[in-house]
Design an enzyme around this catalytic site. Structure first.
Site, mmCIF file in Angstrom:
data_model
loop_
_atom_site.group_PDB
_atom_site.id
_atom_site.type_symbol
_atom_site.label_atom_id
_atom_site.label_comp_id
_atom_site.label_asym_id
_atom_site.label_seq_id
_atom_site.Cartn_x
_atom_site.Cartn_y
_atom_site.Cartn_z
ATOM 1 N N HIS A 61 0.840 -1.207 0.000
ATOM 2 C CA HIS A 61 0.000 0.000 0.000
ATOM 3 C C HIS A 61 0.870 1.250 0.000
ATOM 4 O O HIS A 61 1.899 1.298 0.659
ATOM 5 C CB HIS A 61 -0.914 0.028 1.232
ATOM 6 C CG HIS A 61 -0.173 0.014 2.537
ATOM 7 N ND1 HIS A 61 0.347 -1.142 3.100
ATOM 8 C CD2 HIS A 61 0.158 1.012 3.387
ATOM 9 C CE1 HIS A 61 0.950 -0.854 4.230
ATOM 10 N NE2 HIS A 61 0.861 0.452 4.441
HETATM 11 P P1 B4P Z 1 1.483 1.337 7.490
HETATM 12 O O1 B4P Z 1 2.429 1.732 6.387
HETATM 13 O O2 B4P Z 1 1.405 -0.135 7.728
HETATM 14 O O3 B4P Z 1 1.799 2.106 8.864
HETATM 15 P P2 B4P Z 1 1.573 3.615 9.352
HETATM 16 O O4 B4P Z 1 1.148 4.522 8.262
HETATM 17 O O5 B4P Z 1 2.805 4.024 10.105
HETATM 18 O O6 B4P Z 1 0.367 3.474 10.345
HETATM 19 P P3 B4P Z 1 0.214 2.627 11.667
HETATM 20 O O7 B4P Z 1 -0.904 1.678 11.436
HETATM 21 O O8 B4P Z 1 1.535 2.059 12.100
HETATM 22 O O9 B4P Z 1 -0.351 3.720 12.679
HETATM 23 P P4 B4P Z 1 0.278 4.844 13.628
HETATM 24 O O10 B4P Z 1 -0.394 4.707 14.944
HETATM 25 O O11 B4P Z 1 1.763 4.941 13.586
HETATM 26 O O12 B4P Z 1 0.068 1.867 7.085
HETATM 27 C C1 B4P Z 1 -1.118 1.118 7.161
HETATM 28 C C2 B4P Z 1 -2.223 2.112 6.920
HETATM 29 O O13 B4P Z 1 -3.442 1.415 6.768
HETATM 30 C C3 B4P Z 1 -2.372 3.044 8.112
HETATM 31 O O14 B4P Z 1 -2.600 4.347 7.604
HETATM 32 C C4 B4P Z 1 -3.620 2.490 8.793
HETATM 33 O O15 B4P Z 1 -4.281 3.496 9.529
HETATM 34 C C5 B4P Z 1 -4.416 2.005 7.596
HETATM 35 N N1 B4P Z 1 -5.407 0.951 7.855
HETATM 36 C C6 B4P Z 1 -5.344 -0.061 8.749
HETATM 37 N N2 B4P Z 1 -6.450 -0.842 8.628
HETATM 38 C C7 B4P Z 1 -7.209 -0.333 7.636
HETATM 39 C C8 B4P Z 1 -8.450 -0.687 7.023
HETATM 40 N N3 B4P Z 1 -9.145 -1.738 7.426
HETATM 41 N N4 B4P Z 1 -8.902 0.070 6.000
HETATM 42 C C9 B4P Z 1 -8.226 1.160 5.585
HETATM 43 N N5 B4P Z 1 -7.057 1.562 6.124
HETATM 44 C C10 B4P Z 1 -6.551 0.817 7.135
HETATM 45 O O16 B4P Z 1 -0.271 6.161 12.921
HETATM 46 C C11 B4P Z 1 -1.655 6.432 12.880
HETATM 47 C C12 B4P Z 1 -1.999 7.098 11.565
HETATM 48 O O17 B4P Z 1 -1.360 8.384 11.478
HETATM 49 C C13 B4P Z 1 -1.506 6.320 10.358
HETATM 50 O O18 B4P Z 1 -2.487 6.427 9.371
HETATM 51 C C14 B4P Z 1 -0.268 7.078 9.929
HETATM 52 O O19 B4P Z 1 -0.002 6.933 8.558
HETATM 53 C C15 B4P Z 1 -0.647 8.498 10.257
HETATM 54 N N6 B4P Z 1 0.490 9.389 10.514
HETATM 55 C C16 B4P Z 1 1.705 9.094 11.030
HETATM 56 N N7 B4P Z 1 2.451 10.201 11.174
HETATM 57 C C17 B4P Z 1 1.685 11.228 10.752
HETATM 58 C C18 B4P Z 1 1.876 12.630 10.656
HETATM 59 N N8 B4P Z 1 3.001 13.211 11.078
HETATM 60 N N9 B4P Z 1 0.875 13.379 10.143
HETATM 61 C C19 B4P Z 1 -0.285 12.815 9.757
HETATM 62 N N10 B4P Z 1 -0.547 11.501 9.826
HETATM 63 C C20 B4P Z 1 0.429 10.716 10.324
#
Ligand code: B4P
Length: 323
Positions: free
Chosen positions: A149
């Site tokens: 993704h």
């Molecule tokens: P990954 O590449 O696996 O990981 P990530 O973006 O680092 O998010 P993580 O899940 O580790 O969350 P975190 O608490 O660190 O991305 C997977 C993505 O799929 C994520 O965006 C997740 O939310 C999404 N997802 C999971 N299940 C899903 C479903 N069933 N359907 C659709 N989407 C689904 O961070 C929380 C969030 O904040 C994440 O979205 C992250 O991208 C975002 N984030 C981190 N830093 C940020 C910043 N500085 N500013 C804005 N957003 C930020």
């Protein structure tokens, strides 16, 4: 309707219907010593309550995959170019945060190919909206979902916190680079190993973009003494270092962050997922860190802290792998 408006409208409807979780946050500007990036921290304390996935999933059990199939309530475009789907992020911190996922299973540790880049362009190539694209690749990159993704956050919509801090630094570096080429470059001021390139407006061949990105991955790892040639040439499904000297004969999956817009991209190899408990993903390297506790927020506000964290999870300049 512009793509960002479409995403925003669907986001509001999905939120109202309880199909996604939006975590409120506040933005705090921080000074980044020696780097004029005007970085900011997005502080979202309630994210600390989000259930964590176990670090080492039981290998006997099939890992949970939220993208196969994607949630219909979050789907914006079920068939983007026939190969991908465009979805809303189920756990967003930013309104209209979108994901482009492959329709068929592909590993998040595999390289982006020309089809992935074509799908990315269907989002970032829009003339009326700008997006920051990112790709967390490998176990130390901040990724939590193993299905391939890319992610997209709308930027430059007028709010103070929807800029891309690193863009200023890249803009001022642009004078050192041949205009109109995809030639790779590195920015002296950044305290960690990376490789970047500027994408000319005239580029229309996604094979060219794929080649430029693979070149950045290869050079960024080469700069720290890791040879990715074998994985790029022979094993496109796994980013595995096969430099026997570097890794004492073992194969080890590599991690990196990729951030991009339609005008530039930058690749940052990773050696750790967290620094003092603070998890960093690609967005952190754009100059936007996410904190979930008052201690994390306070720690990042001390002079030099941001550079220390980023260099701590990446490879700081001067670092070489032990040969
Ligand atoms: P990954 O590449 O696996 O990981 P990530 O973006 O680092 O998010 P993580 O899940 O580790 O969350 P975190 O608490 O660190 O991305 C997977 C993505 O799929 C994520 O965006 C997740 O939310 C999404 N997802 C999971 N299940 C899903 C479903 N069933 N359907 C659709 N989407 C689904 O961070 C929380 C969030 O904040 C994440 O979205 C992250 O991208 C975002 N984030 C981190 N830093 C940020 C910043 N500085 N500013 C804005 N957003 C930020």
């Amino acid at each position: 309707m512009s793509l960002v408006n479409r995403l925003g409208t669907q986001f509001d409807a999905a939120l109202a219907a309880g199909h996604l979780v939006f975590t409120p946050s506040t933005c705090v500007r921080v000074h980044c010593d020696g780097i004029d990036v005007g970085a900011f921290i997005r502080h979202a304390p309630s994210l600390a309550l989000k259930p964590q996935r176990p670090q080492h999933q039981n290998k006997q059990r099939k890992p949970f995959n939220p993208f196969l199939p994607p949630d219909v309530n979050l789907t914006v475009d079920e068939l983007l170019l026939g190969t991908h789907a465009l979805l809303l992020n189920k756990f967003a911190v930013v309104r209209a945060h979108a994901l482009v996922v492959t329709k068929a299973w592909a590993s998040q540790s595999s390289f982006l190919d020309a089809k992935d880049w074509a799908a990315a362009w269907a989002v970032i190539g829009q003339t009326d909206t700008q997006f920051l694209g990112f790709f967390n690749c490998g176990p130390l990159s901040g990724a939590s979902v193993p299905h391939k993704h890319m992610q997209f956050i709308p930027v430059h919509q007028g709010a103070e916190d929807d800029v891309i801090p690193i863009e200023n630094l890249l803009e001022s570096h642009k004078k050192n680079v041949k205009i109109g080429s995809l030639a790779e470059t590195a920015v002296d001021a950044l305290p960690f190993f990376h490789r970047a390139c500027f994408i000319p407006e005239s580029v229309s061949d996604f094979g060219e973009i794929e080649a430029a990105y693979l070149g950045l991955v290869k050079s960024a790892f080469q700069a720290i003494g890791i040879d990715t040639d074998a994985s790029i040439n022979n094993d496109p499904d796994a980013l595995v270092a096969v430099n026997a000297g570097t890794y004492s004969g073992s194969k080890e999956e590599l991690s990196y962050n990729l951030i991009f817009t339609k005008s530039w991209m930058i690749v940052i190899p990773r050696r750790a997922e967290t620094f003092n408990g603070l998890s960093v993903n690609s967005v952190g390297f754009a100059g936007m860190l996410l904190t979930k506790s008052a201690e994390q927020l306070e720690g990042l506000q001390s002079p030099g802290a941001l550079s220390t964290v980023l260099a701590g999870v990446a490879y700081p300049k001067g670092h070489m792998m032990r040969l």
